[in-house]
Design a protein around this motif. Structure first.
Motif, PDB file in Angstrom:
ATOM      1  N   ASP A 329       0.777  -1.029  -0.032  1.00  0.00           N
ATOM      2  CA  ASP A 329       0.079   0.005   0.057  1.00  0.00           C
ATOM      3  C   ASP A 329       0.921   1.341  -0.067  1.00  0.00           C
ATOM      4  N   TYR A 330       1.987   1.158  -0.634  1.00  0.00           N
ATOM      5  CA  TYR A 330       2.929   2.339  -0.844  1.00  0.00           C
ATOM      6  C   TYR A 330       2.511   3.266  -1.759  1.00  0.00           C
ATOM      7  N   LEU A 331       2.581   4.567  -1.629  1.00  0.00           N
ATOM      8  CA  LEU A 331       2.061   5.593  -2.560  1.00  0.00           C
ATOM      9  C   LEU A 331       3.431   6.331  -3.207  1.00  0.00           C
ATOM     10  N   ASP A 332       3.370   6.708  -4.317  1.00  0.00           N
ATOM     11  CA  ASP A 332       4.336   7.271  -5.079  1.00  0.00           C
ATOM     12  C   ASP A 332       3.965   8.345  -5.861  1.00  0.00           C
ATOM     13  N   ALA A 333       4.924   9.413  -6.382  1.00  0.00           N
ATOM     14  CA  ALA A 333       4.545  10.412  -7.296  1.00  0.00           C
ATOM     15  C   ALA A 333       3.513  11.228  -7.136  1.00  0.00           C
ATOM     16  N   ASP A 334       3.608  11.910  -5.545  1.00  0.00           N
ATOM     17  CA  ASP A 334       2.541  12.604  -5.052  1.00  0.00           C
ATOM     18  C   ASP A 334       1.132  11.988  -4.977  1.00  0.00           C
ATOM     19  N   GLY A 335       1.197  10.718  -4.886  1.00  0.00           N
ATOM     20  CA  GLY A 335      -0.062   9.756  -4.699  1.00  0.00           C
ATOM     21  C   GLY A 335      -0.622   9.464  -5.864  1.00  0.00           C
ATOM     22  N   LEU A 336       0.065   9.647  -7.199  1.00  0.00           N
ATOM     23  CA  LEU A 336      -0.575   8.969  -8.521  1.00  0.00           C
ATOM     24  C   LEU A 336      -0.212   7.440  -8.454  1.00  0.00           C
ATOM     25  N   TYR A 337       0.725   7.016  -7.855  1.00  0.00           N
ATOM     26  CA  TYR A 337       0.721   5.533  -8.011  1.00  0.00           C
ATOM     27  C   TYR A 337       0.620   4.916  -6.715  1.00  0.00           C
ATOM     28  N   VAL A 338      -0.382   3.776  -6.523  1.00  0.00           N
ATOM     29  CA  VAL A 338      -0.630   3.145  -5.204  1.00  0.00           C
ATOM     30  C   VAL A 338      -0.312   2.120  -5.586  1.00  0.00           C
ATOM     31  N   TYR A 339       0.559   1.284  -4.860  1.00  0.00           N
ATOM     32  CA  TYR A 339       1.058  -0.149  -4.879  1.00  0.00           C
ATOM     33  C   TYR A 339       0.073  -0.839  -3.890  1.00  0.00           C
ATOM     34  N   ASN A 340      -1.044  -1.162  -4.297  1.00  0.00           N
ATOM     35  CA  ASN A 340      -2.129  -1.938  -3.228  1.00  0.00           C
ATOM     36  C   ASN A 340      -2.423  -3.352  -4.062  1.00  0.00           C
ATOM     37  N   SER A 341      -1.512  -3.760  -4.690  1.00  0.00           N
ATOM     38  CA  SER A 341      -1.816  -5.170  -5.145  1.00  0.00           C
ATOM     39  C   SER A 341      -1.949  -6.253  -4.233  1.00  0.00           C
ATOM     40  N   ILE A 342      -2.743  -7.412  -4.693  1.00  0.00           N
ATOM     41  CA  ILE A 342      -2.799  -8.347  -3.539  1.00  0.00           C
ATOM     42  C   ILE A 342      -1.756  -8.784  -2.634  1.00  0.00           C
ATOM     43  N   ASP A 343      -0.480  -9.083  -3.427  1.00  0.00           N
ATOM     44  CA  ASP A 343       0.682  -9.366  -2.754  1.00  0.00           C
ATOM     45  C   ASP A 343       1.748  -8.366  -2.515  1.00  0.00           C
ATOM     46  N   PRO A 344       2.246  -8.402  -1.568  1.00  0.00           N
ATOM     47  CA  PRO A 344       3.064  -6.972  -1.232  1.00  0.00           C
ATOM     48  C   PRO A 344       4.396  -7.232  -1.852  1.00  0.00           C
ATOM     49  N   THR A 345       4.883  -6.085  -2.231  1.00  0.00           N
ATOM     50  CA  THR A 345       6.532  -5.879  -2.944  1.00  0.00           C
ATOM     51  C   THR A 345       7.322  -5.808  -1.614  1.00  0.00           C
ATOM     52  N   LYS A 346       8.515  -6.553  -1.697  1.00  0.00           N
ATOM     53  CA  LYS A 346       9.700  -6.435  -0.582  1.00  0.00           C
ATOM     54  C   LYS A 346      10.752  -5.664  -1.140  1.00  0.00           C
ATOM     55  N   TYR A 369      11.628  -5.064 -11.738  1.00  0.00           N
ATOM     56  CA  TYR A 369      11.822  -6.295 -11.465  1.00  0.00           C
ATOM     57  C   TYR A 369      11.333  -6.165  -9.623  1.00  0.00           C
ATOM     58  N   GLU A 370      10.470  -7.147  -9.397  1.00  0.00           N
ATOM     59  CA  GLU A 370       9.960  -7.069  -7.871  1.00  0.00           C
ATOM     60  C   GLU A 370      10.108  -8.351  -7.283  1.00  0.00           C
ATOM     61  N   LYS A 371      10.303  -8.418  -6.122  1.00  0.00           N
ATOM     62  CA  LYS A 371      10.267  -9.687  -5.231  1.00  0.00           C
ATOM     63  C   LYS A 371       9.031  -9.372  -4.297  1.00  0.00           C
ATOM     64  N   LYS A 372       8.114 -10.338  -4.567  1.00  0.00           N
ATOM     65  CA  LYS A 372       6.749 -10.235  -3.725  1.00  0.00           C
ATOM     66  C   LYS A 372       6.528 -11.441  -3.095  1.00  0.00           C
ATOM     67  N   THR A 373       5.363 -11.411  -2.015  1.00  0.00           N
ATOM     68  CA  THR A 373       5.257 -12.310  -1.246  1.00  0.00           C
ATOM     69  C   THR A 373       3.673 -12.929  -1.386  1.00  0.00           C
ATOM     70  N   ASP A 374       3.346 -14.095  -1.717  1.00  0.00           N
ATOM     71  CA  ASP A 374       1.958 -14.409  -1.748  1.00  0.00           C
ATOM     72  C   ASP A 374       1.353 -14.682  -0.626  1.00  0.00           C
ATOM     73  N   ILE A 375       0.538 -13.679  -0.301  1.00  0.00           N
ATOM     74  CA  ILE A 375      -0.122 -13.545   1.018  1.00  0.00           C
ATOM     75  C   ILE A 375      -1.042 -14.938   1.470  1.00  0.00           C
ATOM     76  N   TYR A 376      -1.496 -15.614   0.458  1.00  0.00           N
ATOM     77  CA  TYR A 376      -2.343 -16.716   0.639  1.00  0.00           C
ATOM     78  C   TYR A 376      -1.449 -18.259   0.955  1.00  0.00           C
ATOM     79  N   ARG A 377      -0.268 -18.152   0.414  1.00  0.00           N
ATOM     80  CA  ARG A 377       0.280 -19.350   0.711  1.00  0.00           C
ATOM     81  C   ARG A 377       1.808 -18.945   1.321  1.00  0.00           C
TER      82      ARG A 377
END
Length: 394
Positions: A329-346, A369-377
């Motif tokens: 749920d990180y916000l970037d570019a004065d709030g233009l981009y909201v990174y609230n995908s199901i799986d968080p980026t680390k 390139y992103e390292k992400k975590t599957d929240i369900y598994r």
């Protein structure tokens, strides 16, 4: 008698000092004029800076020094000297015009507009400038490719428009759409699709940002981001805001701001500081450093982003970026981009290529390139993203 003699000596000393100072000004003015007329810009910069350091400073010298910096491409330094000229006489429209051009070359639309508003009517008409008008339009289209059998490809689209509402007020708007199929099941991956309904995560978004120029160097910023989310039968309406202030200096631009609001039933506050550094006074080399503290429903995360950009070839720029921290749920570019995908980026890093197609069109190709975590598994996976965009300057 002795008292009168002291007064006479003091008066004579002041007169001689004033005459010597006048001679210094005359010599400096004459030398600067010769260098300016000869187009010896490098020597003009050396001489001008040394003269000012020796406490010989006057608007004519500042103007010539600013022009020399502008011709050699150091637009940040040029603006500083043109501002000194204008602080003595705000009606020197040539200095104002050059300050307008320098801000334009730095992509500082609001700074350019602020100076344009103080030009004479004939100059504004010749440049086809008005307090109301379009600045640029943008299109972005991207695909996210997760290395996860239970995550389908994600798709992102954005259309943006920036316009001037007055010489000091700029409004930026964007419409965005994101979709991705999210599989979640205890069954085998090949059968997972059969047991799910409403598996597509969809978001429709609207973003608006207003920037107001308090002075040529200080802007206040406010933005609002609305997000309509549908996933697995649930509908969420998210409302996010931002308030900030920005200072444009000679070598650095500084910004401090705070994001706030509710994002899918979670209270969000994010405090940000950003520093842009221009060692050459232009866009041939720059860095951006941004530190954020994200408070999400009482839990704090520290996120740091670093970017380095430079002009690699004629009409081509490269920008490398890296972001550390939990970007859920990180916000970037004065709030233009909201990174609230199901799986968080680390962790995230990427490369962007900018290509100036012509005087109006700027193309950009971005890889992330992103390292992400599957929240369900509770497993980690990698994701690659590619975005293609175009900016059209009016």
């Amino acid at each position: 008698m002795g008292y009168k003699k002291l007064i006479l000596i003091f008066t004579l000393f002041v007169a001689l000092a004033a005459k010597a100072q006048d001679n210094r000004f005359a010599v400096a003015d004459s030398t600067a004029e010769q260098l300016y007329n000869a187009g010896d810009w490098k020597q003009m910069i050396v001489f001008g800076n040394k003269t000012i350091a020796d406490s010989v400073d006057f608007p004519g010298l500042r103007f010539k020094l600013g022009y020399a910096y502008m011709i050699t491409g150091n637009y940040k330094a040029a603006i500083e000297h043109f501002d000194q000229v204008l602080s003595n006489d705000s009606a020197i429209f040539t200095a104002r015009l050059y300050a307008y051009y320098c801000n334009t070359y730095l992509n500082n639309d609001l700074g350019a507009s602020y100076n344009a508003g103080k030009l004479d009517t004939a100059t504004r008409r010749a440049l086809k400038l008005s307090p109301f008008g379009l600045i640029d339009s943008e299109l972005e289209s991207g695909i996210k490719l997760p290395n996860n059998s239970q995550r389908d490809n994600g798709f992102f689209e954005r259309a943006g428009l920036s316009n001037r509402l007055s010489w000091r007020l700029q409004l930026d708007q964007s419409f965005m759409f994101f979709s991705q199929n999210i599989f979640r099941s205890l069954f085998d991956d090949k059968d997972a699709d059969k047991y799910l309904s409403g598996k597509t995560d969809r978001q429709t978004e609207y973003f608006v940002r207003a920037q107001f120029g308090i002075s040529p160097h200080v802007n206040v910023i406010g933005s609002y981001h609305y997000i309509y989310t549908t996933y697995r039968g649930s509908i969420n309406n998210s409302n996010l805001g931002l308030l900030g202030i920005k200072y444009n200096g000679r070598f650095v631009d500084l910004q401090a701001d705070v994001n706030f609001g509710r994002l899918i039933n979670k209270t969000l506050k994010q405090y940000n500081t950003r520093l842009n550094f221009y060692p050459l006074g232009n866009l041939n080399l720059y860095t951006t450093s941004r530190a954020s503290v994200l408070n999400l429903s009482g839990t704090n995360s520290f996120i740091y982003n670093q970017a380095l950009g430079f002009k690699a070839f004629n009409k081509t720029w490269l920008e490398t970026s890296v972001t550390f921290g939990n970007q859920d749920d990180y916000l970037d570019a004065d709030g233009l981009y909201v990174y609230n995908s199901i799986d968080p980026t680390k962790f995230k890093c990427g490369e962007t290529v900018f290509y100036q197609l012509n005087t109006h069109a700027l193309l950009n190709l971005n890889y992330i390139y992103e390292k992400k975590t599957d929240i369900y598994r509770s497993v980690n996976y990698n994701q690659n993203s590619v975005t293609l965009g175009i900016i059209w300057k009016f």
